[in-house]
Write a protein that holds these residues in place. Structure first.
Motif: not given
Length: 191
Positions: A17-42
């Motif tokens: 949701k944060i990725i969407e709110l900053i104006g980016e597409n979370p379904d874009r190829e480079g970002l698809v796995k980013t929410p899970l990676r970021a969650a694990k890192a946090l």
């Protein structure tokens, strides 16, 4: 799904949701796995909330007849500023005056990590380490010095690239004896 996986999944949904709110597409190829990676890192970076510093300290206390200062210098750490959730990082040095016992040196580094891996301010972080070592070891005195760089000052706000912050806390004989504090600080410079 266990509790850890459930928490990580929920954090990932928020990141999406944060990725969407900053104006980016979370379904874009480079970002698809980013929410899970970021969650694990946090989740990993905040593991200090799920650790008990007292248990860590008490797992390696040994008898010791000496009474001179013991110093562990330059324990690196990484934390997140609680005001901006941006990293701050640096080194902690811990000195203590034994009172019939000593602690396994790695446990001091582990205690630094417990408190660093929480949302923090450097001042409280330094004090928490000091209180924990002093209280658990029942040492005659403890002194902690922390020097850190804060990305909240470097990449936003005042943007001061060369700034760093030093905090100190002390208890017991270190609180009572200025010469003892000076000895500790002199030793940090000379070793």
């Amino acid at each position: 799904m266990d509790d850890k996986e459930e928490v990580i999944a929920q954090i990932a949904e928020h990141y999406k949701k944060i990725i969407e709110l900053i104006g980016e597409n979370p379904d874009r190829e480079g970002l698809v796995k980013t929410p899970l990676r970021a969650a694990k890192a946090l989740y990993y970076a905040t593991q200090g909330y799920r650790q008990n510093p007292d248990e860590i300290m008490k797992s390696a206390i040994f008898e010791y007849a000496g009474s001179q200062m013991i110093i562990v210098k330059d324990i690196e750490f990484y934390s997140f500023c609680e005001h901006h959730i941006l990293p701050f990082f640096g080194k902690v040095s811990i000195g203590y005056l034994p009172n019939g016992n000593m602690i396994g040196l790695s446990k001091l580094a582990r205690v630094v990590n417990v408190f660093a891996r929480r949302l923090q301010v450097q001042e409280r972080f330094t004090a928490e380490i000091c209180r924990e070592v002093y209280g658990t070891l029942k040492a005659h005195g403890v002194m902690v010095v922390c020097n850190a760089e804060h990305l909240c000052m470097k990449m936003r706000g005042v943007e001061k690239q060369d700034s760093s912050t030093t905090t100190m806390d002390y208890a017991g004989r270190f609180a009572e004896d200025v010469a003892l504090r000076q000895e500790f600080l002199s030793m940090l410079k000379s070793i």
